[in-house]
Structures are given as C-alpha cells and as structure tokens.
Design a protein around this motif. Structure first.
Motif: not given
Length: 284
Positions: A129-134
């Motif tokens: 999954s896409v990192p939360s800060n990206m």
C-alpha cells in the motif's frame, strides 16, 4: 530546457519487396527495427546500409519467430527474447555491430554475478500500500516539467531526452502513461509504460526515485499501478530493459514475476556510458 536535442526519429521505408519501420536513434548511435514485412534478406541488407550511412555502431531487429534463424545465418546474433511481444508471439532481438568496442562488454562477468544474486531472491506476491505520508497518481500533461526535472537529477545521461519537458509532454501525447509518487507536493518517484496498442505490448521504462526515498518499495508500487492500467487497456505483454549493473531495478522486476530473457550489449547511453541492458518480460 532545450527541445532541439538529437533524438529518436521513427521512419517507415518501403521498397518493391519490403517495408521497414525503424527508429533512427542518433543519441545512442543505433538503429532499432520495430516492425517489418517482406523478404528478410533484403530487409537485412537495407538495415546494414542505413546503419553505415548514419555511422551507427549497433543495429537490431525485433524479429518474428519465422525469421530469426535466417538472420542468424546472415551474421546477426540473438541477444534476447521479447516474450509475447507480437500479440502473444515472441520477438527475437537480432543484433549486428559496426564497431568492436560497441560489441565488447566491459562488465559481463560482474553483471552475471548481479543476475545470479537477483535470481536467488524470493518472488513477492503481495501488493504493498502507498505510505501514509505519500500519494500516487497517474501523471497529467502539466506534470511534464517536474518529471523532466526528476530525470535531470537522477541521470547524468539518458537514452532519450527525458530532461526536456517538451519531449516528456510529446511522449504523453503519443500514448505513454506515467505514474508518479509525491510527498508533500514534491515528486519523488516515477515510472512509465510506453504502449504499443497494435501488438498489445508495453515497455516499462523511465524508472527513477530520488536517492533519499529509495529502498521503500516505491518502484514496486508504480509498476503494480502501471500493470493494472495496462490490463484495463487489454495489453497482454509487459517488458523492460534494466541496466545490467543495477541490482535494485533488476530485483524489482524479478520479484514482481518478470523473467529474464537475455542481455543486450552496450544497448544505450545511460548514466555516463554505453551499458548492457537485461531484458525482462511478463505476461499480463
């Protein structure tokens, strides 16, 4: 940025018994034949003549299965196989050289060692999954400028003028799709798929990540996203050419289920020299 750089010119030449669709690639001093029809011996002689006329040191043809042995008998060498390239049928990379230095690899044994390390890695079936800060999204035309800046930062030299925003925009208009990852509105990673809708294949290319953000799985994210987009467009073959000296990019493709199908000697000018490129392919 400059938009008058020497680059690819795609051309079509027809004679009484042949047609050749080729890329005159001045930047990389090579001739790439992407499609053809007619008598293979006539086609081969024309390829040799065109390469010599333009002082190109390498030429190669994406040969159909019925022709590769004839090309081998004329002096070409097989460097790799584009699995499933022609609507599911294989294309064979048949190369010829006009220069001994171009023909000779400087790092072949080291590249073999890197390849063996890559082939010993586990295949990763998970979908990260896409990192939360990206955030990740499909690129738009207005992203061409920041994409060109990213490629300028990463590559000292590159096979195509990706440091030119006009060129990046041109590729988008011609059907190449880009996915990108951003962090705090900064472009940090990108990759593209150059689509051939006639033969239902696409080349995964233009992979770049800022050094501070590497080893976080971003390229796997981008390739997954591109593959999903390609499947939605009925593309059945995905392939990529990765620098044979790069453990990281070869590892990404192997772990995502791509198979190794050969190495193209000094195929293009990337980073700071002509480099050997590993050919990876996958059925979508």
């Amino acid at each position: 940025m400059p938009s008058d750089l020497p680059t690819y010119t795609n051309q079509v030449e027809s004679g009484t018994d042949y047609t050749i669709m080729f890329c005159l690639d001045v930047m990389n001093k090579r001739l790439r034949v992407d499609d053809y029809s007619g008598k293979i011996d006539v086609i081969y002689r024309r390829i040799v003549d065109i390469a010599k006329k333009h002082a190109l040191t390498k030429a190669f043809i994406k040969s159909r299965e019925v022709d590769w042995q004839a090309l081998l008998s004329m002096g070409c060498m097989m460097e790799g196989i584009y699995k499933g390239y022609f609507n599911g049928s294989d294309a064979y990379c048949m190369a010829m050289y006009n220069d001994l230095e171009r023909r000779t690899s400087d790092y072949w044994l080291e590249e073999d060692q890197i390849l063996q390390q890559v082939l010993s890695l586990p295949v990763k079936h998970d979908h990260p999954s896409v990192p939360s800060n990206m955030s990740m999204r499909l690129a738009r035309l207005e992203d061409a400028d920041q994409l060109s800046r990213l490629y300028s930062l990463i590559f000292q030299t590159y096979p195509t003028p990706m440091n030119d925003s006009m060129y990046v925009e041109k590729t988008m208009r011609e059907g190449t799709i880009y996915y990108l990852v951003e962090s705090e509105n900064q472009l940090i990673s990108a990759a593209s798929a150059e689509i051939n809708s006639v033969y239902a294949n696409a080349e995964m290319t233009d992979c770049a990540t800022l050094p501070a953000y590497r080893n976080q799985g971003l390229m796997r994210l981008l390739i997954h996203a591109l593959e999903a987009e390609l499947i939605s467009r009925n593309i059945t073959c995905s392939y990529s050419l990765s620098r044979a000296l790069s453990f990281g990019m070869n590892a990404v493709f192997f772990q995502m289920g791509y198979r190794y199908y050969g190495r193209l000697t000094k195929n293009c000018d990337i980073y700071d020299k002509f480099e050997d490129m590993n050919l990876w392919a996958k059925s979508l």
